[in-house]
Motif scaffolding. Structure first.
Motif, PDB file in Angstrom:
ATOM      1  N   ASP A 215      26.145  -1.468  87.528  1.00 15.38           N
ATOM      2  CA  ASP A 215      27.286  -0.552  87.545  1.00 15.38           C
ATOM      3  C   ASP A 215      27.575  -0.070  88.966  1.00 15.38           C
ATOM      4  OD1 ASP A 215      27.789   0.083  84.470  1.00 15.38           O
ATOM      5  OD2 ASP A 215      25.632   0.056  84.798  1.00 15.38           O
ATOM      6  N   SER A 216      26.523   0.185  89.726  1.00 17.51           N
ATOM      7  CA  SER A 216      26.705   0.585  91.120  1.00 17.51           C
ATOM      8  C   SER A 216      27.336  -0.547  91.926  1.00 17.51           C
ATOM      9  CB  SER A 216      25.360   0.981  91.736  1.00 17.51           C
ATOM     10  OG  SER A 216      24.813   2.097  91.076  1.00 17.51           O
ATOM     11  N   ARG A 217      26.900  -1.768  91.648  1.00 22.60           N
ATOM     12  CA  ARG A 217      27.475  -2.927  92.340  1.00 22.60           C
ATOM     13  C   ARG A 217      28.966  -3.046  92.027  1.00 22.60           C
ATOM     14  NH1 ARG A 217      29.102  -7.810  91.204  1.00 22.60           N
ATOM     15  NH2 ARG A 217      28.567  -7.546  88.996  1.00 22.60           N
ATOM     16  N   LYS A 218      29.331  -2.889  90.762  1.00 23.56           N
ATOM     17  CA  LYS A 218      30.739  -2.970  90.373  1.00 23.56           C
ATOM     18  C   LYS A 218      31.558  -1.868  91.038  1.00 23.56           C
ATOM     19  CE  LYS A 218      29.977  -5.099  85.840  1.00 23.56           C
ATOM     20  NZ  LYS A 218      30.073  -4.907  84.360  1.00 23.56           N
ATOM     21  N   PHE A 219      30.939  -0.699  91.195  1.00 24.63           N
ATOM     22  CA  PHE A 219      31.629   0.417  91.839  1.00 24.63           C
ATOM     23  C   PHE A 219      32.004   0.065  93.274  1.00 24.63           C
ATOM     24  CE2 PHE A 219      31.345   4.252  94.493  1.00 24.63           C
ATOM     25  CZ  PHE A 219      32.325   5.044  93.903  1.00 24.63           C
ATOM     26  N   PHE A 220      31.054  -0.511  94.012  1.00 26.41           N
ATOM     27  CA  PHE A 220      31.322  -0.858  95.407  1.00 26.41           C
ATOM     28  C   PHE A 220      32.233  -2.073  95.522  1.00 26.41           C
ATOM     29  CE2 PHE A 220      27.521   1.748  96.170  1.00 26.41           C
ATOM     30  CZ  PHE A 220      27.999   2.528  97.210  1.00 26.41           C
ATOM     31  N   VAL A 221      32.126  -2.998  94.582  1.00 29.28           N
ATOM     32  CA  VAL A 221      33.051  -4.133  94.577  1.00 29.28           C
ATOM     33  C   VAL A 221      34.478  -3.644  94.361  1.00 29.28           C
ATOM     34  CG1 VAL A 221      33.753  -6.185  93.294  1.00 29.28           C
ATOM     35  CG2 VAL A 221      31.351  -5.842  93.857  1.00 29.28           C
ATOM     36  N   GLY A 222      34.635  -2.683  93.443  1.00 28.18           N
ATOM     37  CA  GLY A 222      35.958  -2.109  93.202  1.00 28.18           C
ATOM     38  C   GLY A 222      36.498  -1.397  94.427  1.00 28.18           C
ATOM     39  N   LEU A 223      35.638  -0.659  95.125  1.00 29.55           N
ATOM     40  CA  LEU A 223      36.071   0.024  96.342  1.00 29.55           C
ATOM     41  C   LEU A 223      36.494  -0.972  97.417  1.00 29.55           C
ATOM     42  CD1 LEU A 223      33.538   2.969  96.861  1.00 29.55           C
ATOM     43  CD2 LEU A 223      35.916   3.097  96.116  1.00 29.55           C
ATOM     44  N   SER A 224      35.730  -2.049  97.549  1.00 28.54           N
ATOM     45  CA  SER A 224      36.067  -3.048  98.569  1.00 28.54           C
ATOM     46  C   SER A 224      37.399  -3.723  98.254  1.00 28.54           C
ATOM     47  CB  SER A 224      34.949  -4.085  98.672  1.00 28.54           C
ATOM     48  OG  SER A 224      34.811  -4.798  97.455  1.00 28.54           O
ATOM     49  N   LYS A 225      37.676  -3.955  96.970  1.00 31.42           N
ATOM     50  CA  LYS A 225      38.952  -4.568  96.587  1.00 31.42           C
ATOM     51  C   LYS A 225      40.118  -3.633  96.892  1.00 31.42           C
ATOM     52  CE  LYS A 225      37.214  -7.638  92.951  1.00 31.42           C
ATOM     53  NZ  LYS A 225      37.244  -7.955  91.494  1.00 31.42           N
ATOM     54  N   ILE A 226      39.922  -2.342  96.623  1.00 30.15           N
ATOM     55  CA  ILE A 226      40.973  -1.364  96.922  1.00 30.15           C
ATOM     56  C   ILE A 226      41.228  -1.292  98.420  1.00 30.15           C
ATOM     57  CG2 ILE A 226      41.540   1.093  96.862  1.00 30.15           C
ATOM     58  CD1 ILE A 226      40.010   1.278  94.225  1.00 30.15           C
ATOM     59  N   ALA A 227      40.139  -1.260  99.203  1.00 28.75           N
ATOM     60  CA  ALA A 227      40.276  -1.196 100.658  1.00 28.75           C
ATOM     61  C   ALA A 227      40.963  -2.446 101.195  1.00 28.75           C
ATOM     62  CB  ALA A 227      38.905  -1.024 101.299  1.00 28.75           C
ATOM     63  N   LEU A 228      40.610  -3.610 100.641  1.00 24.66           N
ATOM     64  CA  LEU A 228      41.222  -4.865 101.084  1.00 24.66           C
ATOM     65  C   LEU A 228      42.702  -4.907 100.726  1.00 24.66           C
ATOM     66  CD1 LEU A 228      40.800  -7.639 102.357  1.00 24.66           C
ATOM     67  CD2 LEU A 228      40.174  -8.509 100.090  1.00 24.66           C
ATOM     68  N   ARG A 229      43.040  -4.399  99.538  1.00 23.62           N
ATOM     69  CA  ARG A 229      44.434  -4.383  99.113  1.00 23.62           C
ATOM     70  C   ARG A 229      45.269  -3.473 100.012  1.00 23.62           C
ATOM     71  NH1 ARG A 229      43.911  -2.087  94.391  1.00 23.62           N
ATOM     72  NH2 ARG A 229      43.002  -3.982  93.507  1.00 23.62           N
TER      73      ARG A 229
END
Length: 235
Positions: A215-229
């Motif tokens: 779940d922590s990994r998914k949280f940071f993956v989601g943040l990275s996708k938002i930042a990239l977008r």
């Protein structure tokens, strides 16, 4: 089984274990226990409000001087009230914040910071692989600083897994969170002031970190996708 039945079963099991264990302890004769020398729990609460919230040798010595359990209890109560009055509400709140920091901040769990540590020469003399390992953990080892750094990185990573897996609301993870919060509250109330007291809660912390790691990994993956977008939108 209904929830109330499960709760009742847990209460009965805990009660049976506690009173059964107490009965066995009271009736054993392997170790002679002088109950007149018992130190009351209020002593450790009072000690937990002194200094940085850790061990207080003066308090401990006084417990050895007072002749009865009641005298030790009365002394500790008076000392606790005196210390709380001196701190005041705001001061006590600040004290608890600092104490919690001391209770949780050190990833080495106060390694070589107190106690007798190693009775032999604290400077490693051995050679080979065992000597290499001793350089990391002995007081005057050449790699003690490396050990502290690695331990701190591991500890921050472990706590990060626990913190950023907050959206996992499974019953077992919630139970482990309650156990950790209970441990934190216990160390704030009683003697603490050192991260080594957290060692007894490490199994729960490690299990919880393992359960919410994905779940922590998914949280940071989601943040990275938002930042990239957002980065792509700015182009």
């Amino acid at each position: 089984m209904p929830k109330w039945g499960l709760l009742l079963l847990c209460v009965v099991a805990l009660g049976a274990g506690y009173f059964g264990g107490k009965q066995v302890t009271n009736n054993q004769n392997y170790i002679v226990v002088n109950r007149l020398r018992a130190v009351p729990a209020i002593h450790f609460i009072s000690m937990g409000v002194s200094g940085d919230g850790g061990y207080n040798p003066k308090d401990a010595l006084k417990m050895g001087e007072l002749p009865t359990v009641k005298a030790r209890s009365d002394y500790s109560k008076k000392l606790l009230v005196k210390r709380l009055k001196k701190l005041g509400p705001v001061g006590y709140a600040k004290f608890l914040i600092l104490k919690h920091r001391n209770n949780t901040a050190d990833g080495t769990f106060a390694w070589v910071k107190e106690g007798h540590f190693i009775n032999e020469n604290p400077t490693p003399q051995e050679t080979g692989f065992s000597g290499f390992l001793r350089q990391f953990v002995y007081l005057y080892g050449t790699h003690l600083g490396d050990f502290r750094y690695i331990s701190q990185v591991w500890w921050v990573f472990l706590l990060g897994l626990v913190a950023f897996g907050w959206h996992n609301k499974q019953k077992m993870t919630q139970l482990f969170r309650l156990a950790i919060l209970g441990g934190f509250a216990y160390l704030l109330l009683f003697e603490g002031g050192r991260s080594r007291y957290l060692i007894q809660y490490l199994p729960v912390i490690i299990l919880l970190a393992t359960m919410v790691a994905n779940d922590s990994r998914k949280f940071f993956v989601g943040l990275s996708k938002i930042a990239l977008r957002e980065h792509n939108d700015l182009k």
